[in-house]
Design an enzyme around this catalytic site. Sequence first.
Site, PDB file in Angstrom:
ATOM      1  N   CYS A  90     -21.076 -14.771   1.356  1.00 11.55           N
ATOM      2  CA  CYS A  90     -21.054 -13.912   0.158  1.00 11.55           C
ATOM      3  C   CYS A  90     -22.409 -13.861  -0.535  1.00 11.55           C
ATOM      4  O   CYS A  90     -22.601 -13.084  -1.479  1.00 11.55           O
ATOM      5  CB  CYS A  90     -19.991 -14.393  -0.821  1.00 11.55           C
ATOM      6  SG  CYS A  90     -18.370 -14.513  -0.067  1.00 11.55           S
ATOM      7  N   HIS A 147     -15.368  -7.099  -4.629  1.00  6.69           N
ATOM      8  CA  HIS A 147     -16.252  -8.050  -3.952  1.00  6.69           C
ATOM      9  C   HIS A 147     -16.391  -7.705  -2.460  1.00  6.69           C
ATOM     10  O   HIS A 147     -15.852  -8.404  -1.603  1.00  6.69           O
ATOM     11  CB  HIS A 147     -15.677  -9.465  -4.146  1.00  6.69           C
ATOM     12  CG  HIS A 147     -16.475 -10.568  -3.555  1.00  6.69           C
ATOM     13  ND1 HIS A 147     -17.839 -10.487  -3.298  1.00  6.69           N
ATOM     14  CD2 HIS A 147     -16.108 -11.823  -3.146  1.00  6.69           C
ATOM     15  CE1 HIS A 147     -18.256 -11.626  -2.766  1.00  6.69           C
ATOM     16  NE2 HIS A 147     -17.227 -12.444  -2.653  1.00  6.69           N
TER      17      HIS A 147
HETATM   18  N1  COA Z   1      -6.599  -8.690  -8.495  1.00 10.03           N
HETATM   19  C1  COA Z   1      -5.751  -7.822  -9.101  1.00 10.03           C
HETATM   20  N2  COA Z   1      -4.929  -6.993  -8.441  1.00 10.03           N
HETATM   21  C2  COA Z   1      -4.954  -7.051  -7.100  1.00 10.03           C
HETATM   22  C3  COA Z   1      -5.793  -7.925  -6.405  1.00 10.03           C
HETATM   23  C4  COA Z   1      -6.642  -8.748  -7.143  1.00 10.03           C
HETATM   24  N3  COA Z   1      -7.466  -9.606  -6.534  1.00 10.03           N
HETATM   25  N4  COA Z   1      -5.597  -7.740  -5.066  1.00 10.03           N
HETATM   26  C5  COA Z   1      -4.668  -6.778  -4.953  1.00 10.03           C
HETATM   27  N5  COA Z   1      -4.279  -6.376  -6.172  1.00 10.03           N
HETATM   28  C6  COA Z   1      -3.237  -5.384  -6.481  1.00 10.03           C
HETATM   29  C7  COA Z   1      -3.347  -4.128  -5.646  1.00 10.03           C
HETATM   30  O1  COA Z   1      -4.137  -3.138  -6.295  1.00 10.03           O
HETATM   31  C8  COA Z   1      -1.900  -3.693  -5.561  1.00 10.03           C
HETATM   32  O2  COA Z   1      -1.527  -3.094  -6.780  1.00 10.03           O
HETATM   33  P1  COA Z   1      -0.494  -1.875  -6.810  1.00 10.03           P
HETATM   34  O3  COA Z   1       0.791  -2.430  -6.253  1.00 10.03           O
HETATM   35  O4  COA Z   1      -0.413  -1.505  -8.260  1.00 10.03           O
HETATM   36  O5  COA Z   1      -1.090  -0.817  -5.937  1.00 10.03           O
HETATM   37  C9  COA Z   1      -1.156  -5.021  -5.491  1.00 10.03           C
HETATM   38  O6  COA Z   1      -2.012  -5.998  -6.126  1.00 10.03           O
HETATM   39  C10 COA Z   1      -0.868  -5.474  -4.067  1.00 10.03           C
HETATM   40  O7  COA Z   1      -2.051  -5.325  -3.308  1.00 10.03           O
HETATM   41  P2  COA Z   1      -2.216  -5.904  -1.862  1.00 10.03           P
HETATM   42  O8  COA Z   1      -3.479  -5.349  -1.287  1.00 10.03           O
HETATM   43  O9  COA Z   1      -0.947  -5.719  -1.093  1.00 10.03           O
HETATM   44  O10 COA Z   1      -2.418  -7.463  -2.140  1.00 10.03           O
HETATM   45  P3  COA Z   1      -2.515  -8.588  -1.070  1.00 10.03           P
HETATM   46  O11 COA Z   1      -1.424  -9.555  -1.328  1.00 10.03           O
HETATM   47  O12 COA Z   1      -2.624  -8.016   0.303  1.00 10.03           O
HETATM   48  O13 COA Z   1      -3.928  -9.282  -1.432  1.00 10.03           O
HETATM   49  C11 COA Z   1      -5.054 -11.133  -2.401  1.00 10.03           C
HETATM   50  C12 COA Z   1      -4.101  -9.964  -2.646  1.00 10.03           C
HETATM   51  C13 COA Z   1      -5.314 -11.828  -3.729  1.00 10.03           C
HETATM   52  C14 COA Z   1      -4.447 -12.127  -1.410  1.00 10.03           C
HETATM   53  C15 COA Z   1      -6.382 -10.563  -1.817  1.00 10.03           C
HETATM   54  O14 COA Z   1      -6.956  -9.663  -2.740  1.00 10.03           O
HETATM   55  C16 COA Z   1      -7.376 -11.670  -1.496  1.00 10.03           C
HETATM   56  O15 COA Z   1      -7.270 -12.300  -0.459  1.00 10.03           O
HETATM   57  N6  COA Z   1      -8.387 -11.908  -2.357  1.00 10.03           N
HETATM   58  C17 COA Z   1      -9.371 -12.947  -2.128  1.00 10.03           C
HETATM   59  C18 COA Z   1     -10.530 -12.395  -1.321  1.00 10.03           C
HETATM   60  C19 COA Z   1     -11.499 -13.490  -0.969  1.00 10.03           C
HETATM   61  O16 COA Z   1     -11.136 -14.584  -0.601  1.00 10.03           O
HETATM   62  N7  COA Z   1     -12.803 -13.170  -1.040  1.00 10.03           N
HETATM   63  C20 COA Z   1     -13.837 -14.108  -0.714  1.00 10.03           C
HETATM   64  C21 COA Z   1     -14.109 -14.966  -1.860  1.00 10.03           C
HETATM   65  S1  COA Z   1     -15.192 -16.306  -1.476  1.00 10.03           S
END
Ligand code: COA
Length: 420
Positions: free
Chosen positions: A117, A366
């Site tokens: 990152c 991100h």
């Molecule tokens: N914050 C707020 N809302 C989020 C979100 C987040 N991080 N991620 C997804 N959403 C919302 C989507 O917009 C969607 O909303 P809607 O139903 O109103 O359309 C809903 O949550 C479901 O989205 P979806 O894509 O199905 O979520 P998911 O369960 O597949 O993924 C996480 C959610 C948190 C698991 C994913 O965003 C993630 O893995 N984040 C971490 C990424 C990471 O590790 N980056 C590297 C960092 S070092």
Amino acid sequence: MVTFINNAPFIIVFIAVFMARATVEEVDSTLPLTNTNIVSAAQTKFGALQGVTLREMFSEAVDKATIHAGIPKKDIQAAFIGSFIPEMLVHQGHTAPLLLDFAGLKGLPATRHEDACASGATALRAAIMAIESGFYDTVLVAGVEKMTSVSTNKATEALAAAADDQFESSIGLTFPGVFGIAAVAHMQKYGTTEEDMALVSVKAHKNAATNPLAQFQKEITLEKAMTPRYVAWPLKLFDCSPISDGAAALVLTSNEKAKQYTDLPVKIIGTGQASASMNLCDRSDLTSFSASVDASRQAYKMAGLEPKDMDFAVVHDCFTIAEIIASEDIGFFKPGEGAKAVRDGITALDGDKPINPMGGLKAVGHPVGATGVKQAVVVYRELIGDAGPNQVANNDTAIMHNFGGTGATCVVNIMRRADI
Ligand code: COA
């Protein structure tokens, strides 16, 4: 004499190690940055950009930072590109020449930087050195990642490549899991709560609500941020940055060239970079990231400034706990006092020490390889007074902090408006 000869390899190794350490410390303390300016900066919208390819996002950011800013592409002499895992996300390696060709910059020397990152910020740091040394006068720095082309599971697996595969990822540790561990450590040592972390998210979404380039342009309540949809306890959905697509670009020049492009360049006056063990098991403390502390110390020393001289910070809030820890590691608050600063509104847009004034990774998105460059775009826009409703009042100097993995790589830059 025989004893000396027998021990000679050890003595030589000792002297070499000592000299290497001495060299690092010498560079750390004596090299001022005097010739590096950001003269333009731009990003695409971040989010799930359906139907937009890696090369199209890259090209859009480059066009915005060059021709749209009045900088002819023919003036660019080289390109430094941050991108983490296009091989796993869009099945494309060797991206530097491909992206440059598509962006109308075919033929230039171009190198891709991969540091998880922190890829964007390590590309920026290489560009700083190229300008500062006089090797080039005008260069492009750009970062890009396309993550939503795969499922969340696949993206999680790809991102886990930034952890230690032998001891962490292969046995199921993911990034939400890693930062969940850091959160538990901070909670146990300092009494930080889930609500404190949720307040970071509320602030991020509030700031991003007025940022048209953000993935989530919607304020959330504390109650919503506390919705118990756990991703990796104690981290919930709203503690996580999302999976995103996006690109960002900067043009860096020498002092002489800067005058051709703008009356108000932003100078990079301090830079630091450090690394730490990848593996959490090798760390003595999980409530602070040593590479963040080391890189910040280097950057402050180079700039001849202290945390109190910073008007705001843009930090790597891949998870809400990461912002709290970063605010302590860059010296804005004492260890353990980052959560209180959030509660007291000190890090809000109108607080004494605003952090992530345009929304941070949490709400803006991100796209990993783009993030370090996008952070510099935010600092640049704030410093030249181009942040609209997200403008930090009365600012001239700021710090940006970008890390990779669980902070195993960290880059910190200090920037100041050139008219100061
Ligand atoms: N914050 C707020 N809302 C989020 C979100 C987040 N991080 N991620 C997804 N959403 C919302 C989507 O917009 C969607 O909303 P809607 O139903 O109103 O359309 C809903 O949550 C479901 O989205 P979806 O894509 O199905 O979520 P998911 O369960 O597949 O993924 C996480 C959610 C948190 C698991 C994913 O965003 C993630 O893995 N984040 C971490 C990424 C990471 O590790 N980056 C590297 C960092 S070092």
